[in-house]
Design a protein around this motif. Structure first.
Motif, mmCIF file in Angstrom:
data_model
loop_
_atom_site.group_PDB
_atom_site.id
_atom_site.type_symbol
_atom_site.label_atom_id
_atom_site.label_comp_id
_atom_site.label_asym_id
_atom_site.label_seq_id
_atom_site.Cartn_x
_atom_site.Cartn_y
_atom_site.Cartn_z
ATOM 1 N N GLY A 119 0.794 -1.228 0.000
ATOM 2 C CA GLY A 119 0.000 0.000 0.000
ATOM 3 C C GLY A 119 0.819 1.268 0.000
ATOM 4 N N VAL A 171 -5.181 -2.876 -4.090
ATOM 5 C CA VAL A 171 -5.798 -1.549 -4.077
ATOM 6 C C VAL A 171 -7.039 -1.489 -3.182
ATOM 7 N N LEU A 206 -7.008 -0.544 0.499
ATOM 8 C CA LEU A 206 -6.653 0.844 0.797
ATOM 9 C C LEU A 206 -7.888 1.708 1.051
ATOM 10 N N GLU A 230 -4.390 6.808 1.707
ATOM 11 C CA GLU A 230 -4.646 5.510 1.091
ATOM 12 C C GLU A 230 -5.989 5.515 0.368
ATOM 13 N N TYR A 231 -7.010 6.062 1.016
ATOM 14 C CA TYR A 231 -8.337 6.130 0.407
ATOM 15 C C TYR A 231 -8.300 6.955 -0.878
ATOM 16 N N ALA A 255 -6.529 4.962 -3.689
ATOM 17 C CA ALA A 255 -7.392 3.901 -4.207
ATOM 18 C C ALA A 255 -8.530 4.487 -5.041
ATOM 19 N N VAL A 302 -7.240 -0.372 -12.092
ATOM 20 C CA VAL A 302 -7.247 -1.501 -11.160
ATOM 21 C C VAL A 302 -7.462 -2.767 -11.967
#
Length: 69
Positions: free
Chosen positions: A10, A37, A40, A47-48, A51, A60
């Motif tokens: 991540g 992904v 996350l 992280e959000y 993603a 993705v």
């Protein structure tokens, strides 16, 4: 035939997505595996956001049979 991206943690994904947004906003970030992904989305704000950016840019990679509905 598609090639599955290699596994990636991540922190690396977040760094790559942020670097692309900062330095190359006209380019899409590379593809990352859904298994790396999607977790996350439950992480911190960075992280959000990473993603979400990958999902929005359709970057993705889902394994066969794993595709979202």
């Amino acid at each position: 035939m598609t090639v599955t991206p290699p596994p990636c943690n991540g922190a690396v994904i977040v760094g790559v997505v942020e670097a692309f947004a900062r330095h190359w906003p006209h380019l899409k970030p590379p593809m990352f595996r859904a298994d790396d992904v999607l977790p996350l989305l439950a992480g911190n704000d960075r992280e959000y956001n990473a993603a979400s950016a990958l999902l929005e840019a359709e970057r993705v990679h889902y394994q066969p049979g794993q595709e979202p509905d």
